[in-house]
Design a protein around this motif. Sequence first.
Motif, PDB file in Angstrom:
ATOM      1  N   PRO A 178      59.793  42.492  97.683  1.00  0.00           N
ATOM      2  CA  PRO A 178      58.440  42.481  97.130  1.00  0.00           C
ATOM      3  C   PRO A 178      58.366  43.380  95.905  1.00  0.00           C
ATOM      4  O   PRO A 178      58.861  44.511  95.930  1.00  0.00           O
ATOM      5  CB  PRO A 178      57.572  43.007  98.279  1.00  0.00           C
ATOM      6  N   VAL A 179      57.779  42.871  94.844  1.00  0.00           N
ATOM      7  CA  VAL A 179      57.688  43.641  93.605  1.00  0.00           C
ATOM      8  C   VAL A 179      56.223  43.877  93.270  1.00  0.00           C
ATOM      9  O   VAL A 179      55.374  43.017  93.530  1.00  0.00           O
ATOM     10  CB  VAL A 179      58.386  42.912  92.435  1.00  0.00           C
ATOM     11  N   PRO A 180      55.881  45.048  92.717  1.00  0.00           N
ATOM     12  CA  PRO A 180      54.493  45.285  92.317  1.00  0.00           C
ATOM     13  C   PRO A 180      54.075  44.343  91.202  1.00  0.00           C
ATOM     14  O   PRO A 180      54.910  43.786  90.489  1.00  0.00           O
ATOM     15  CB  PRO A 180      54.505  46.744  91.855  1.00  0.00           C
ATOM     16  N   ALA A 181      52.778  44.161  91.062  1.00  0.00           N
ATOM     17  CA  ALA A 181      52.245  43.235  90.059  1.00  0.00           C
ATOM     18  C   ALA A 181      52.082  43.956  88.726  1.00  0.00           C
ATOM     19  O   ALA A 181      51.280  44.887  88.629  1.00  0.00           O
ATOM     20  CB  ALA A 181      50.902  42.679  90.515  1.00  0.00           C
ATOM     21  N   PRO A 182      52.829  43.557  87.689  1.00  0.00           N
ATOM     22  CA  PRO A 182      52.629  44.171  86.374  1.00  0.00           C
ATOM     23  C   PRO A 182      51.217  43.889  85.869  1.00  0.00           C
ATOM     24  O   PRO A 182      50.720  42.761  85.966  1.00  0.00           O
ATOM     25  CB  PRO A 182      53.675  43.483  85.493  1.00  0.00           C
ATOM     26  N   PHE A 183      50.585  44.917  85.347  1.00  0.00           N
ATOM     27  CA  PHE A 183      49.263  44.779  84.741  1.00  0.00           C
ATOM     28  C   PHE A 183      49.383  45.164  83.272  1.00  0.00           C
ATOM     29  O   PHE A 183      49.456  46.333  82.932  1.00  0.00           O
ATOM     30  CB  PHE A 183      48.246  45.655  85.474  1.00  0.00           C
ATOM     31  N   LEU A 184      49.460  44.147  82.408  1.00  0.00           N
ATOM     32  CA  LEU A 184      49.613  44.385  80.975  1.00  0.00           C
ATOM     33  C   LEU A 184      48.261  44.762  80.393  1.00  0.00           C
ATOM     34  O   LEU A 184      47.304  43.976  80.455  1.00  0.00           O
ATOM     35  CB  LEU A 184      50.172  43.152  80.264  1.00  0.00           C
ATOM     36  N   THR A 185      48.171  45.958  79.861  1.00  0.00           N
ATOM     37  CA  THR A 185      46.919  46.457  79.325  1.00  0.00           C
ATOM     38  C   THR A 185      47.143  47.072  77.953  1.00  0.00           C
ATOM     39  O   THR A 185      48.284  47.337  77.555  1.00  0.00           O
ATOM     40  CB  THR A 185      46.290  47.476  80.289  1.00  0.00           C
ATOM     41  N   GLY A 186      46.076  47.294  77.240  1.00  0.00           N
ATOM     42  CA  GLY A 186      46.160  47.832  75.897  1.00  0.00           C
ATOM     43  C   GLY A 186      44.945  47.416  75.099  1.00  0.00           C
ATOM     44  O   GLY A 186      44.083  46.675  75.582  1.00  0.00           O
ATOM     45  N   PRO A 187      44.841  47.881  73.847  1.00  0.00           N
ATOM     46  CA  PRO A 187      43.665  47.530  73.039  1.00  0.00           C
ATOM     47  C   PRO A 187      43.636  46.049  72.692  1.00  0.00           C
ATOM     48  O   PRO A 187      44.635  45.339  72.821  1.00  0.00           O
ATOM     49  CB  PRO A 187      43.840  48.393  71.781  1.00  0.00           C
ATOM     50  N   GLN A 188      42.477  45.610  72.246  1.00  0.00           N
ATOM     51  CA  GLN A 188      42.335  44.222  71.816  1.00  0.00           C
ATOM     52  C   GLN A 188      43.312  43.932  70.677  1.00  0.00           C
ATOM     53  O   GLN A 188      43.451  44.706  69.745  1.00  0.00           O
ATOM     54  CB  GLN A 188      40.905  43.973  71.350  1.00  0.00           C
TER      55      GLN A 188
END
Length: 491
Positions: free
Chosen positions: A188-198
């Motif tokens: 099981p792998v954690p879910a990547p959450f791609l975040t950053g400015p617009q």
Amino acid sequence: MAEEEKAPAREVITEYAQAHFRYFRTADGTVYAQKNGHPVARPIRSQGTTGSHRQELLVGLFADGLGVFNGTALKEALDLIEALAMSEKVQPVHIRVAPGFDGATWLDLGRNDGKSVRIHPAGWDILTPDPREVCWRRTQLTGELPLPAKDTDGKGIDLLMRLCNFANAQTESLVIAWLIGCLGPSVPVPAPFLTGPQGAGKSTGARMLLRIIEGMSSDLRRAPKDEENLIAAVAAGWVTALDNLSHLGPDLSDLMCCIVTGAETIKRALFTDGDVVRSRYRKPLLLTGIDVGVIRPDLAERLLPLRLERPRVRRTEAELWAEFEDILPIILGSVLDLTAKVRAAQAEIPTDLRMADFAHLCAQLDAATGLGALNAYRAALDDLNDDVIEGDLLAQTVLKHAAGNEPGLEVRMTSAEWLHAITQLYTGEDCRPLPKGWPTTGKVFSDRLKRLQPTLAARGVLVDWGRTNAARYIEMTRPAVPPPDQQEAAF
């Protein structure tokens, strides 16, 4: 058609089917058909018109000069075949990734010829798997991958990072660890959450990561409005990528936790009163968004925050994707090279992290490459703990209360007494109003505290529950910080 003519048609179809296909059942009782020598299996009850077993059976009968048969004869033959298959040995079917013999794993390239990649500690090979070792299940979400390039010398990883806008090397190491984790069917792998400015290229970066595993035809999708549709999408593919999330409600948050670590859904089978359909799932998730609001503690332990930055130079979509498609075989080859290398590496299993399998994979990646992925993972989880605390006024107030206690002092009170003390600390002398969602009873306070327990422990506040002869209690402790020489000895 006369009755005496139907029986020969039934028999012709049954004999042809048993001569050209292998029929077996899965643990849930679904019967699949697998063409002899080919690893792809199709459910015989599928009514789809594209790639269904009914279709390939009709085409085979016609191509071999046995004629065209009506639906009644075909149905009766398949009913008999299904009944016979129920006594066959149980064998699972897999989408995209599967375990093999001798500790190897397989990656389905989605090709019509059945060629797949066998990954083992000594390397990887492009082979057609033995149908009794691996049975692939294909859906409309199964895209085709190119044949990976050999002997890339890690060039593909550098090419991928050049196209993406990840903030730093630590983030890039977590991206690599996640890609390797996606090639393991039992990790099981954690879910990547791609975040950053617009404008940071979050959606573009997510599409690239998705298409390395699922092929160029795969794409991001919006989060479904109900649980049933999301489970259907998860069950039909391997990686599920949800784009532009702005809010994670309790139901969606809980469902994502189940998808990452595994769960099962049961619903009533259609046209029956007592039969059920089981859907088991544990699949990689991929998320993007600027801000999703308050993150619940249990989901935070299953996320992998990946920050991106705005690029200085912009490129057209056509130019970017043309280059990505050209280098995808090299990228995939490099990921496979590194996967084999990492699986052969030896490393201790970290025992203090929730996603221990992924933490172990990061440790193996560090042993093989020295990228520092495990420290990056710990730092990422620490940032997520800060996000949880910043979004939860109860957690902030509990930490404030603990900070006023002497280190090492064990404070015991009932849940109602704790609620009164924490509420008084929050309202203060000016008696400011309580926020929406503030606990109203000791039981609600205790339940909220159980969710926050790992987050508070990460900030040095230990919470435990117990009881005396008189009543139940909650105990909070802020352990004394050991001397510097003892801290060094611990490491």
